[in-house]
Design an enzyme around this catalytic site. Structure first.
Site, PDB file in Angstrom:
ATOM      1  N   CYS A  35       0.826  -1.203   0.000  1.00 56.51           N
ATOM      2  CA  CYS A  35       0.000   0.000   0.000  1.00 56.51           C
ATOM      3  C   CYS A  35       0.862   1.255   0.000  1.00 56.51           C
ATOM      4  O   CYS A  35       2.065   1.209   0.275  1.00 56.51           O
ATOM      5  CB  CYS A  35      -0.894   0.062   1.243  1.00 56.51           C
ATOM      6  SG  CYS A  35      -1.951  -1.377   1.512  1.00 56.51           S
ATOM      7  N   ASP A 440      18.930  37.609 -13.748  1.00 56.74           N
ATOM      8  CA  ASP A 440      17.633  37.887 -14.374  1.00 56.74           C
ATOM      9  C   ASP A 440      17.080  39.216 -13.864  1.00 56.74           C
ATOM     10  O   ASP A 440      17.113  39.511 -12.659  1.00 56.74           O
ATOM     11  CB  ASP A 440      16.660  36.749 -14.053  1.00 56.74           C
ATOM     12  CG  ASP A 440      15.295  36.970 -14.674  1.00 56.74           C
ATOM     13  OD1 ASP A 440      15.136  36.654 -15.857  1.00 56.74           O
ATOM     14  OD2 ASP A 440      14.399  37.471 -13.961  1.00 56.74           O
TER      15      ASP A 440
END
Length: 490
Positions: A35, A440
Site C-alpha cells: 500500500c 535575471d
C-alpha cells in the site's frame, strides 16, 4: 533512503500521512498486499509491516497492489528529480521509456556505465533492477489503458509495452490480483467513459500546490501553434518516440486533470512522465518551503502562496532554443521568433479539439535554417545556429537522464551563452532544483524590493542558505512582480 528508517515509516503509516506517498511502500506480510502510506484501511500491526523503496521492489518480493489505495498511482518519489547521480538519472530515463525502447544495454549506454554497474546500483538502492522497474511501469500503463480506453485487451497489451498477451495477462493478475477484464469492469462502475480517441486521467501531486505561476508561466511564454490556453486548460503538442500527441492539463484542487490524444498508445507512459516533469508534480513542497522559510525575507512570500512549482519542459532541446530566442528581448518578441521557426520548420498536425497546428521543429530540421532570415543581431544568430548544430549532432544531452554539470559546462563553452541562459536551461530543461538565474532582471527587481542584495554576485552569496532549492526561490521572487507569468488566464 526513507524506507530504511523503520520508526519513521511506521509513524507515517499509522498517521496515514499522504506526504510520504511515493517515498516508500508498505507491504503487509499477512495479506501479501502493498500500500501507499496514506492507505485508508486500518493500519496493520507493526510486526506485519515491511517497507520497500519502490513498487517494483514490492512486486518482486511477491506482494500485489492494494485495490483500495492504488499505490502504483501515487506521486513519484521526489528524489529522482532532485538528484543528479546514477540512480536518479536511471530512474528518469526508465520513466521516459528507455528500457522499453532500447533495453537495459540502451539505458546503460545513455548513462555511460556498464550494464552490470547500473543493475547493481539500482538493486542496492531500490531493491529492483531496471527490468523490474520498467515492468512495474508497464503494469501501471496497462491499468490506465484498461480503465480509461475502449481498446481491445490485445491492443492494450502491446500499447503498454508487453511482448505478448500472455505476459500482459500474467503481469496484471500478479500485480493487481485481478484479470484485465475484471479491472475494466470495476472501473466502469465509478467512472464515465472518455471521448473516443482520448485518454482522461488524474495526475496526483503532493499538496500544497499553488498553480498560478506554474500555468501562468507556461501560457504567457507559450509558442502559438504549439501551446495554447483553452477552456481553462493548458494545451500543447508533444513529440513522442512512436508518434505525436496533444495534451490538455487543467489545475484542480487535489489533482491535475489530464486529457491525452495520442497517435500511438505505446507513448502513454512516456507522455504522462513528461507532463508530470513539466509541471514538477513529484516535488516535495513541504521540504522545499521549510528550507526557504528560514530566510525571513522569503517567509512572507511562502506563507502567502505555498507550494510553488518550477515550470519545466517536455523537451530539453526545444527549451534551449527558446531560451536563446528569449535573450535580451521581451516575452512577446521571444514568442514571435519561436512562432516563425515553428511555422517554417515544424511538423504540421491536426487538432480537432483546439487550435494547435504544429510540433516544435526537430533540431535536424532547424539545422538547415538560413541565419539571414533571423530578425535579430548577427551575434545572436551565431549563438542560435551553433547551439542548434551542437544539439542536432547529439553533442549535448539535455534529456531526462542528462548529467547536469557536464551539460552546464558544454553550454557555457558555446559562443553567446552566458550564466543567464545556462541557468535558465538548467532550471527548466535539465530540471536542476538548485538552478539560479541571479542576473535575471525580474529577480534583481524582486531582490531590490525585498531588501535583498541586488548585484548577482552578492545575491548568489546570500542565496547559499536557500540551497538546494534555489530554483523554487526563483519562483517566489518572480511572483512578486505584476507579470502575466504569475497569473492563470481567466
Amino acid at each position: 533512503m526513507v524506507h530504511e528508517c523503520r520508526e519513521r515509516c511506521v509513524r507515517a503509516v499509522q498517521s496515514k500521512d499522504a506526504r510520504f506517498d511515493g517515498w516508500f511502500f508498505t507491504a503487509v506480510l499477512t495479506t501479501k498486499i502493498y500500500c501507499r502510506p496514506s492507505c485508508p484501511v486500518v493500519p496493520p500491526k507493526v510486526e506485519n509491516m515491511q517497507f520497500y523503496p519502490s513498487a517494483a521492489a514490492a512486486q518482486q518480493a511477491g506482494f500485489r497492489a492494494c485495490k483500495r489505495c492504488r499505490p502504483d498511482a501515487s506521486p513519484g518519489s521526489p528524489e529522482w528529480n532532485d538528484r543528479a547521480d546514477l540512480v536518479a538519472r536511471a530512474m528518469r530515463l526508465i520513466g521516459d521509456g528507455v528500457v522499453d525502447r532500447d533495453g537495459v544495454p540502451g539505458l546503460a549506454a545513455q548513462l555511460g556505465y556498464s550494464v552490470r554497474q547500473v543493475q547493481r546500483q539500482l538493486q542496492a538502492e531500490l531493491g529492483a533492477g531496471p527490468l523490474a522497474l520498467a515492468r512495474a511501469q508497464r503494469a501501471q500503463t496497462a491499468r490506465l489503458l484498461i480503465e480509461t480506453s475502449p481498446l481491445q485487451m490485445a491492443d492494450v497489451a502491446f500499447a503498454a509495452g508487453f511482448s505478448s498477451v500472455r505476459t500482459f495477462n500474467e503481469t496484471v493478475q500478479e500485480v493487481f490480483a485481478l484479470a484485465p477484464s475484471e479491472l475494466r469492469s470495476r472501473a466502469k462502475k465509478g467512472t464515465s467513459p472518455s471521448a473516443p480517441g482520448t485518454i482522461s486521467l488524474r495526475l496526483p501531486f503532493r499538496a500544497p500546490l499553488t498553480p498560478d505561476n506554474l500555468f501562468g508561466h507556461l501560457v504567457a511564454t507559450g509558442v502559438p501553434g504549439v501551446e495554447e490556453w483553452r477552456d481553462g486548460a493548458y494545451r500543447r503538442t508533444l513529440r513522442l518516440p512512436h508518434g505525436h500527441g496533444v495534451v490538455a492539463l487543467k489545475p484542480m484542487p487535489d489533482h491535475i486533470a489530464c486529457q491525452l490524444w495520442l497517435t500511438d498508445q505505446r507513448d502513454l507512459a512516456i507522455a504522462i512522465s513528461r507532463c508530470r516533469r513539466m509541471l514538477d508534480l513529484d516535488a516535495d513542497p513541504i521540504a522545499v518551503d521549510e528550507q526557504l522559510r528560514t530566510d525571513p525575507m522569503l517567509a512572507p512570500l511562502i506563507d502567502k502562496a505555498p507550494g510553488r512549482r518550477v515550470p519545466r519542459t517536455v523537451d530539453g532541446p526545444e527549451f534551449a532554443v527558446r531560451a536563446v530566442l528569449g535573450q535580451q528581448v521581451s516575452t512577446a518578441a521571444a514568442r514571435t521568433h519561436a512562432s516563425r521557426l515553428v511555422q517554417a520548420y515544424g511538423d504540421p498536425i491536426d487538432d480537432p479539439a483546439g487550435g494547435l497546428t504544429h510540433l516544435f521543429p526537430r533540431m535536424e530540421a532547424l539545422a538547415g535554417l538560413d541565419p539571414e532570415t533571423l530578425a535579430f543581431p548577427k551575434s545572436r544568430r551565431t549563438t542560435l545556429t551553433t547551439l542548434i548544430a551542437t544539439l542536432a549532432a547529439g553533442e549535448i544531452d539535455l534529456g531526462a537522464g542528462s548529467d547536469w554539470d557536464k551539460a552546464r559546462e558544454q553550454l557555457a563553452a558555446l559562443p553567446g551563452i552566458g550564466p543567464w541562459t545556462v541557468e535558465s536551461i538548467a532550471m527548466r530543461a535539465l530540471g536542476d532544483p538548485d538552478a539560479f538565474v541571479a542576473s535575471d532582471l525580474g529577480i534583481r527587481y524582486a531582490a531590490r524590493d525585498l531588501g535583498l542584495p541586488e548585484a548577482p554576485k552578492a545575491l548568489i552569496e546570500h542565496a547559499r542558505a536557500w540551497r538546494p532549492w534555489r530554483a523554487y526561490a526563483v519562483q517566489y521572487l518572480w511572483a512578486t512582480g505584476d507579470h502575466a507569468i504569475n497569473k492563470i488566464p481567466e
